[in-house]
Every structure is written in structure tokens, then in C-alpha cells.
Motif scaffolding. Structure first.
Motif, PDB file in Angstrom:
ATOM      1  N   SER A 194       6.719 -10.608  -4.152  1.00  0.00           N
ATOM      2  CA  SER A 194       6.066 -10.235  -2.903  1.00  0.00           C
ATOM      3  C   SER A 194       6.087 -11.431  -1.954  1.00  0.00           C
ATOM      4  N   ASP A 200      11.956  -4.684   3.315  1.00  0.00           N
ATOM      5  CA  ASP A 200      10.867  -3.769   2.969  1.00  0.00           C
ATOM      6  C   ASP A 200      11.371  -2.782   1.929  1.00  0.00           C
ATOM      7  N   GLY A 255       7.269   0.359   1.625  1.00  0.00           N
ATOM      8  CA  GLY A 255       6.811  -0.422   2.759  1.00  0.00           C
ATOM      9  C   GLY A 255       6.273  -1.793   2.398  1.00  0.00           C
ATOM     10  N   ARG A 256       6.561  -2.264   1.183  1.00  0.00           N
ATOM     11  CA  ARG A 256       6.113  -3.601   0.786  1.00  0.00           C
ATOM     12  C   ARG A 256       7.178  -4.638   1.136  1.00  0.00           C
ATOM     13  N   ARG A 257       6.733  -5.766   1.610  1.00  0.00           N
ATOM     14  CA  ARG A 257       7.661  -6.843   1.963  1.00  0.00           C
ATOM     15  C   ARG A 257       8.085  -7.577   0.686  1.00  0.00           C
TER      16      ARG A 257
END
Length: 409
Positions: free
Chosen positions: A48, A69, A73-75
Motif C-alpha cells: 500500500s 489503483d 480503488g486502493r493505491r
RNA sequence: GUGGCUAUAGCUCAGUUGGUUAGAGCGCCGGGUUGUGGUUCCGGAGGUCGUGGGUUCAAUUCCCAUUAGCCACCCCA
């Protein structure tokens, strides 16, 4: 449309001959680390982005990471270095791990940079870290480990230099000089100390501190940190030569005290090869009790440059394959091959319809040392000829004799 | 992110002051030797000259862009 055979920019394909060098380098690192009681670990390439935002140097996170992403929708970031990951590893089981905890890993890391000598976009990096030792013993041990690896590669003191500094002392001296901008900016400038001449450097320094001359005087001295002096003395008693270098800062923000770097003295490289230091605050950043930590990272690209320019890469690196069993005429070689493999010998076969001289040439080209010619005569008589391609000599005998030669080669 | 150099056969490179079928050495494949390599001899395959566009009667050659490689800076392993 024709596909390109070129790989992605800044990455490398490792053909077997390249892989042998890599295995040699990693194998040597692994051996020395283990001889110091370090245990191997690994973590995922993907992390992350939160892991890096506060801890790594700003430029690396903002401009040099591969990030995207995910579908949720997580970086996500492809690790640019290992230190945050290993800190996460330790922090998440802070209580149950045994200390001093000694860990190493040889991960591949990714940085979006312009490739050049000693720098690519994908590289491997030995990371060795010791957790849970507050005293200078840990700093001594880590530097000794780095030095031992260099020596195991055959390097001598003329080829490299270990530079040592205390970031704490540096910060103190910077504060005493009266910061006009910010401590980080001053430290970044100090990193350029060796690259600029005196007047240019002092001019620049004057824009950031009140007393540039005092700071310059300190940087050009041998340094007066008792801690560094003690460290160098202890290293010396272990046969490791360290040099005090008051202007040494290192790029990462997480270093808290002793920092060191190993400098390649070959004029073709003439650069910092790798380095490390103490980062006592990183494990604590995960909300657990802090753990004192010292570690270093050794990159494969600069190391290979070092080994190549100093002519330290062994030229005798051979494939894992011990022997090629070459068929002569229409013959079934499977029983012979099977017998050899059962002895633990690595056997490749060549049952192509080509002429025997071509088969010998091919084996030679692949770097395989032995070839065994098997035709009807050999199978019926049980007597085989093993050719040593390197020494250009033949050994004749029963399968057991041949096998014993190959086993203890 | 900034700047410089480069791109012709698998590799190292020549060459075309813009003009028919683009060359060498090494390597590769086959043969001389239907069961023995690294020497030698003979033969052969392999290139839309990085990609796209422009100028021109004509571009591999000149111009622009782009991609890739190398190098330095920044930063760093």
C-alpha cells in the motif's frame, strides 16, 4: 504485427549465463549473511502507498515509484525499497519475535528512473537488518557484515572505502550553524559537499544557514563524534577499515544516527555503491513500541559493476547440467540416462538426428563440461566413453565408473 | 525531470558527397569426414538500414517527431 523482442525499459532478461552470475552473487551474500546468524525472509512486491508516504525520501515516493489503483480503488506501489516492508513485518509481530532479530532478504525493487550506469528500473537488493540492539554493537556488526561480503567476493581494501558518519552529530552542527531554511534542505546540500568546490559550496550554504564557515569547517574536518571514533576503533579491532566522513548524510529520511556507505574506488565507477545506517524510529511508526534497528541495502547493479571492473567475477561459472548424453544412431539411451540421474547427476540428452560433431559443439557452447557418446556398441558392451570437453580427454569405463567421476566433479 | 551521444545481419562495425541487386569479420546452418568438437576447405541462410511523418523525380543517407540504448546531472542501489 511482429512482436518486439526488447524487454521493458530499464529491466533485464537473465539468460542462463547471466543467471549464473546472479546466483553466484546472491549465493555469496546468502552464505555470508547466514554465517552471521541472519535468517532469510520475503514480503510481497506490492505494498500500500501508505507504507512509504511518511518514511521514504519524498522524491522516491512522488516521482520514482510504480504505482496504480487496483480494482478496489486502493493505491498500490511496487516496492522501491525493502526497509519499510521489513519494518512492517517486525512491527506486526513485535511482541512474539525473538531479539536480537537478524533478518536478510534479496528482493527485486522497482523505481521509475532514467536508466544509466549502475541504475536500472528493476534491481535486486540485499537487505540485512538487525533489530533490538540499542548499543553501537549493532552498527559495528552490520558494517562488519557488509565488509565481510565484500571480502568474500575477493575485494581488497584498495578497491573500496567504508565511510561512516553520525547523523545526530550532523544535525546538531547544522542547528548550531543557524538554519534559515529547513534541516532537510541543509542536509541535502551537505550531501553535495564533495561535488562542489569550497567557494561554490559555502556560497550555497550561506543561503541556508547563518554561519556557513563554521559548518564548512566541521564538514572538512575528520569529524569529532566520539561515537564515530569508537565505531571506527571497534571496526579496526575486527579487521575492518572505516573512514570518518562528516559530510555523509544518505538520502533516506528515516536514518536517525550512524550512517555508512561503501564507496567504489574504481575510477570507472567512482561512486557510492551501497550503504545503510540506524533507523530506530521506523518500527515504532506502526504504533508499537519502537525497536532499535540497523541495516543496509546492497544493490545488484552497482555490485556487478564493481565486480566486473575489478575483475572479480569468476570465469569458471558453469551450468548445473553435468553431462550431455548424446545418442549415436538409432539407439535408446533412456536406461543410461535414468541410471545416471539416480546417482544425483544432472543429465541432458541430445537424441537429435544431427551428426556427433555437432552435438559435441552444442554441448561446448552450452558450457556443459562432459558429454557421453552412446550408441549400440556401448549399450551392448556396457562400456561407455565420457569426454571431458574442457580438458579434452576421454574416460572409458562401466556406468558406475562414469557416474563416480561425475558425482565428485 | 534536464542535457549530450547513438540506432545498418544474431554480435562488432563499415558504407551510400541522396541514384539500380547494402558490405566485412565473427557467429549460425549444411557438406567434405553415413560414430567423435574447438584447425582447415567448400556451400548456404539471414537486413522493408529502430519506428512514423516530411522534403525530393528518387531517402538507409537530409529535416522533424517518436521509441529504445549509452553517458552525465538530479536522485540513488
Amino acid at each position: 504485427m511482429k512482436l518486439s523482442t526488447l524487454g521493458y525499459k530499464g529491466t533485464r532478461d537473465f539468460y542462463p549465463e547471466d543467471m549464473r552470475i546472479r546466483n553466484y552473487m546472491f549465493g555469496t551474500m546468502r552464505q555470508v549473511c547466514q554465517s552471521f546468524g541472519y535468517e532469510e525472509y520475503d514480503t510481497p512486491i506490492l505494498e500500500s502507498i501508505d507504507l512509504y508516504t511518511a518514511k521514504t525520501s519524498e522524491e522516491i515516493v512522488n516521482e520514482q515509484t510504480y504505482s496504480f489503483d487496483d480494482r478496489g480503488g486502493r493505491r498500490v506501489v511496487m516496492r522501491p525499497e525493502m526497509t519499510p516492508s521489513v519494518s512492517r513485518l517486525v512491527a506486526s509481530r513485535r511482541q512474539e519475535l525473538g531479539y536480537p532479530l537478524r533478518l536478510f532478504s534479496i528482493p527485486n525493487c522497482f523505481r521509475y528512473e532514467r536508466p544509466q550506469r549502475g541504475r536500472l528500473r528493476e534491481f535486486w537488493q540485499l537487505n540485512a537488518d538487525v533489530f533490538g540492539i540499542e548499543s553501537i554493537d549493532a552498527d559495528v556488526e552490520i558494517i562488519q557484515l557488509a565488509d565481510a561480503i565484500m571480502k568474500r567476493f575477493g575485494a581488497t581494501d584498495e578497491m573500496y572505502e567504508i565511510r561512516v558518519n553520525s547523523r545526530q552529530l550532523l544535525k546538531k552542527r547544522v542547528n548550531e550553524a543557524g538554519i534559515k531554511t529547513s534541516a532537510n534542505e541543509v542536509i541535502r546540500l551537505i550531501d553535495m559537499f564533495e561535488k562542489l568546490d569550497q567557494t561554490a559550496f559555502v556560497d550555497k550554504l550561506a543561503g541556508h544557514v547563518e554561519k556557513p564557515d563554521a559548518l564548512y569547517g566541521f564538514l572538512s574536518s575528520d569529524g569529532d563524534s566520539l561515537e564515530v571514533k569508537d565505531l571506527i576503533m571497534q571496526l579496526e579491532s575486527r579487521g575492518v577499515r572505516g573512514v570518518s566522513s562528516p559530510s555523509l548524510a544518505r538520502g533516506f529520511d528515516y536514518y536517525t544516527d550512524i550512517v555508512f556507505e561503501v564507496f567504489d574506488k574504481n575510477p570507472d565507477n567512482n561512486r557510492s555503491m551501497f550503504g545503510g545506517g540506524r533507523y530506530d524510529g521506523l518500527v515504532g511508526a506502526f504504533g508499537v513500541e519502537p525497536v532499535p534497528t540497523v541495516g543496509f541495502g546492497m544493490g545488484d547493479v552497482t555490485l556487478q559493476n564493481f565486480l566486473e571492473t575489478w575483475n572479480l567475477v569468476p570465469d569458471k561459472l558453469r551450468p548445473a547440467t553435468d553431462v550431455v548424453v548424446a545418442s549415436v544412431g538409432d539407439v535408446d539411451v533412456s536406461a543410461v540416462v535414468q541410471a545416471l540421474r539416480e546417482q544425483g547427476i544432472n543429465v541432458a540428452t541430445d537424441t537429435t538426428p544431427r551428426k556427433l560433431d555437432k552435438k559435441i559443439k552444442s554441448a561446448d557452447k552450452l558450457g556443459i563440461r562432459y558429454i557421453m557418446m552412446v550408441g549400440d556398441n556401448e549399450v551392448s558392451s556396457g562400456t561407455y566413453v565420457l569426454r571431458d570437453i574442457v580438458d579434452s580427454k576421454d574416460i572409458t569405463g562401466q556406468i558406475d565408473t562414469i557416474a563416480s567421476i561425475l558425482v565428485d566433479r
